[in-house]
Motif scaffolding. Sequence first.
Motif, PDB file in Angstrom:
ATOM      1  N   ASP A 145       0.805  -1.216   0.000  1.00 41.33           N
ATOM      2  CA  ASP A 145       0.000   0.000   0.000  1.00 41.33           C
ATOM      3  C   ASP A 145       0.842   1.272   0.000  1.00 41.33           C
ATOM      4  OD1 ASP A 145      -2.297   1.516   0.116  1.00 41.33           O
ATOM      5  OD2 ASP A 145      -2.646   1.206   2.259  1.00 41.33           O
ATOM      6  N   PRO A 146       1.564   1.535  -1.099  1.00 43.00           N
ATOM      7  CA  PRO A 146       2.368   2.760  -1.120  1.00 43.00           C
ATOM      8  C   PRO A 146       1.532   4.034  -1.038  1.00 43.00           C
ATOM      9  CG  PRO A 146       2.352   1.679  -3.278  1.00 43.00           C
ATOM     10  CD  PRO A 146       1.754   0.721  -2.309  1.00 43.00           C
ATOM     11  N   GLY A 147       0.226   3.945  -1.319  1.00 45.77           N
ATOM     12  CA  GLY A 147      -0.643   5.117  -1.248  1.00 45.77           C
ATOM     13  C   GLY A 147      -1.391   5.246   0.061  1.00 45.77           C
ATOM     14  N   VAL A 148      -0.949   4.535   1.105  1.00 41.15           N
ATOM     15  CA  VAL A 148      -1.655   4.584   2.387  1.00 41.15           C
ATOM     16  C   VAL A 148      -1.808   6.032   2.865  1.00 41.15           C
ATOM     17  CG1 VAL A 148       0.480   4.225   3.708  1.00 41.15           C
ATOM     18  CG2 VAL A 148      -1.722   3.657   4.748  1.00 41.15           C
ATOM     19  N   GLY A 149      -3.012   6.346   3.338  1.00 46.79           N
ATOM     20  CA  GLY A 149      -3.275   7.678   3.858  1.00 46.79           C
ATOM     21  C   GLY A 149      -3.686   8.691   2.811  1.00 46.79           C
ATOM     22  N   THR A 150      -3.631   8.330   1.538  1.00 44.24           N
ATOM     23  CA  THR A 150      -4.044   9.236   0.462  1.00 44.24           C
ATOM     24  C   THR A 150      -5.516   8.981   0.145  1.00 44.24           C
ATOM     25  OG1 THR A 150      -3.488   7.700  -1.348  1.00 44.24           O
ATOM     26  CG2 THR A 150      -1.708   9.071  -0.479  1.00 44.24           C
ATOM     27  N   GLY A 151      -5.963   9.473  -1.007  1.00 47.64           N
ATOM     28  CA  GLY A 151      -7.360   9.303  -1.387  1.00 47.64           C
ATOM     29  C   GLY A 151      -7.685   7.951  -1.980  1.00 47.64           C
ATOM     30  N   ARG A 152      -6.727   7.044  -2.069  1.00 49.87           N
ATOM     31  CA  ARG A 152      -7.037   5.726  -2.636  1.00 49.87           C
ATOM     32  C   ARG A 152      -8.048   5.007  -1.727  1.00 49.87           C
ATOM     33  NH1 ARG A 152      -6.666   3.414   1.303  1.00 49.87           N
ATOM     34  NH2 ARG A 152      -4.908   2.451   2.369  1.00 49.87           N
ATOM     35  N   ARG A 153      -8.924   4.217  -2.336  1.00 52.53           N
ATOM     36  CA  ARG A 153      -9.987   3.570  -1.573  1.00 52.53           C
ATOM     37  C   ARG A 153      -9.474   2.337  -0.836  1.00 52.53           C
ATOM     38  NH1 ARG A 153     -14.744   2.947  -6.040  1.00 52.53           N
ATOM     39  NH2 ARG A 153     -13.070   1.728  -7.021  1.00 52.53           N
ATOM     40  N   SER A 154     -10.088   2.062   0.301  1.00 51.46           N
ATOM     41  CA  SER A 154      -9.941   0.772   0.980  1.00 51.46           C
ATOM     42  C   SER A 154     -11.187  -0.026   0.642  1.00 51.46           C
ATOM     43  CB  SER A 154      -9.837   0.961   2.496  1.00 51.46           C
ATOM     44  OG  SER A 154      -8.749   1.777   2.835  1.00 51.46           O
ATOM     45  N   VAL A 155     -11.024  -1.300   0.219  1.00 51.43           N
ATOM     46  CA  VAL A 155     -12.169  -2.048  -0.298  1.00 51.43           C
ATOM     47  C   VAL A 155     -12.203  -3.465   0.263  1.00 51.43           C
ATOM     48  CG1 VAL A 155     -12.244  -0.722  -2.451  1.00 51.43           C
ATOM     49  CG2 VAL A 155     -10.878  -2.822  -2.356  1.00 51.43           C
ATOM     50  N   ALA A 156     -13.376  -4.055   0.152  1.00 50.59           N
ATOM     51  CA  ALA A 156     -13.562  -5.488   0.367  1.00 50.59           C
ATOM     52  C   ALA A 156     -14.357  -6.003  -0.824  1.00 50.59           C
ATOM     53  CB  ALA A 156     -14.289  -5.774   1.671  1.00 50.59           C
ATOM     54  N   VAL A 157     -13.898  -7.105  -1.390  1.00 54.60           N
ATOM     55  CA  VAL A 157     -14.469  -7.631  -2.630  1.00 54.60           C
ATOM     56  C   VAL A 157     -14.725  -9.121  -2.462  1.00 54.60           C
ATOM     57  CG1 VAL A 157     -14.140  -7.881  -5.120  1.00 54.60           C
ATOM     58  CG2 VAL A 157     -13.100  -5.943  -3.918  1.00 54.60           C
ATOM     59  N   SER A 158     -15.898  -9.576  -2.874  1.00 55.83           N
ATOM     60  CA  SER A 158     -16.203 -11.004  -2.811  1.00 55.83           C
ATOM     61  C   SER A 158     -16.232 -11.594  -4.219  1.00 55.83           C
ATOM     62  CB  SER A 158     -17.549 -11.253  -2.123  1.00 55.83           C
ATOM     63  OG  SER A 158     -18.615 -10.769  -2.917  1.00 55.83           O
ATOM     64  N   CYS A 159     -15.765 -12.834  -4.329  1.00 55.36           N
ATOM     65  CA  CYS A 159     -15.913 -13.620  -5.550  1.00 55.36           C
ATOM     66  C   CYS A 159     -15.994 -15.079  -5.123  1.00 55.36           C
ATOM     67  CB  CYS A 159     -14.766 -13.374  -6.527  1.00 55.36           C
ATOM     68  SG  CYS A 159     -13.185 -14.126  -6.069  1.00 55.36           S
ATOM     69  N   GLU A 160     -16.053 -15.988  -6.074  1.00 62.14           N
ATOM     70  CA  GLU A 160     -16.229 -17.394  -5.710  1.00 62.14           C
ATOM     71  C   GLU A 160     -15.042 -17.945  -4.926  1.00 62.14           C
ATOM     72  OE1 GLU A 160     -15.951 -20.307  -8.932  1.00 62.14           O
ATOM     73  OE2 GLU A 160     -15.412 -18.662 -10.275  1.00 62.14           O
ATOM     74  N   TRP A 161     -13.904 -17.266  -4.938  1.00 67.11           N
ATOM     75  CA  TRP A 161     -12.724 -17.719  -4.206  1.00 67.11           C
ATOM     76  C   TRP A 161     -12.672 -17.196  -2.780  1.00 67.11           C
ATOM     77  CZ3 TRP A 161      -8.362 -16.987  -8.410  1.00 67.11           C
ATOM     78  CH2 TRP A 161      -8.440 -18.054  -9.321  1.00 67.11           C
ATOM     79  N   GLY A 162     -13.544 -16.285  -2.407  1.00 70.80           N
ATOM     80  CA  GLY A 162     -13.517 -15.766  -1.049  1.00 70.80           C
ATOM     81  C   GLY A 162     -13.762 -14.277  -1.012  1.00 70.80           C
ATOM     82  N   ILE A 163     -13.330 -13.648   0.083  1.00 73.54           N
ATOM     83  CA  ILE A 163     -13.459 -12.205   0.275  1.00 73.54           C
ATOM     84  C   ILE A 163     -12.061 -11.613   0.412  1.00 73.54           C
ATOM     85  CG2 ILE A 163     -14.333 -10.379   1.772  1.00 73.54           C
ATOM     86  CD1 ILE A 163     -16.586 -12.221   2.605  1.00 73.54           C
ATOM     87  N   PHE A 164     -11.837 -10.500  -0.260  1.00 79.24           N
ATOM     88  CA  PHE A 164     -10.519  -9.872  -0.300  1.00 79.24           C
ATOM     89  C   PHE A 164     -10.620  -8.464   0.261  1.00 79.24           C
ATOM     90  CE2 PHE A 164     -10.752 -13.153  -3.408  1.00 79.24           C
ATOM     91  CZ  PHE A 164      -9.519 -13.772  -3.364  1.00 79.24           C
TER      92      PHE A 164
END
Length: 274
Positions: free
Chosen positions: A73-92
């Motif tokens: 996460d080189p962009g930590v603390g900037t405007g980049r989003r933090s996300v959670a994503v689901s697919c058939e392999w799990g949650i990321f």
Amino acid sequence: MMAKRTIALLSDFGLQDVYVGVMKGAIAKINPHLTPIDITHQIPPQNIGAGRFCLMNAVPYFPPDTVYVAVVDPGVGTGRRSVAVSCEWGIFVAPDNGLLGGVLSLCQAQEAVELTNPVYWRSPFPSSTFHGRDIFAPVGAHLASGIPLREVGTEINPQSLITLPISPITRTASTIQGCIQYIDHFGNLITNIRADQVQGKDWAVHLDEQVISTSYTYSDRALGEIVALIGSHGWVELAINGGNAQRQLQLDYGDPVTVVFEQKLPDLSKKPHF
């Protein structure tokens, strides 16, 4: 007892500092029944592409309901989003910076949220430099404990996620030009040329004037000899039996690699005589 799903961690934090242990501590405070599995914490610092490759190659070997916390996460603390994503392999759970691009190239996202609900963070005032501890690990722990995905954030369009595609290959009738997409602990150079693009054909790797022939295993060549082969990850790889290909060949991430398909000459000795 709280729900218990597999939770797996990947980062570029290394093992010298407390960062990985602190993330695990944040997880344990939420659900002590979770036992995180370390995929790796030795991603080269800020190398999103390397993290992308390792995460993509790890997930097929985990249970399909695994929760992954991935932090490069080189962009930590900037405007980049933090996300959670689901697919058939799990949650990321990850920064939206392309780290999930490899997974999403193989597994279509079903749902995605931006992590906007501080109820599931370690603190409503997270550090501007350590979202792994304050946002990603706690959210991952809550998800692995059974909290629904939509409770931890605001729904977003999965198509809006940054995917960071690897450099495209270039094909001709007799060649494929790709590049180095990952370098492992042994110095093996993994390209972005897939096994199914060369299998069943006679091929070699050309590096300028150097021709590297193919083999099935590292030890099919003498110690110190360079070999091109298909690695366990399913990509064309350059290696040195007993040595370090990166050091010897002086190649790095993104450097070009060309596969050349060899033309077999006809065996004139078997030509019929009239």
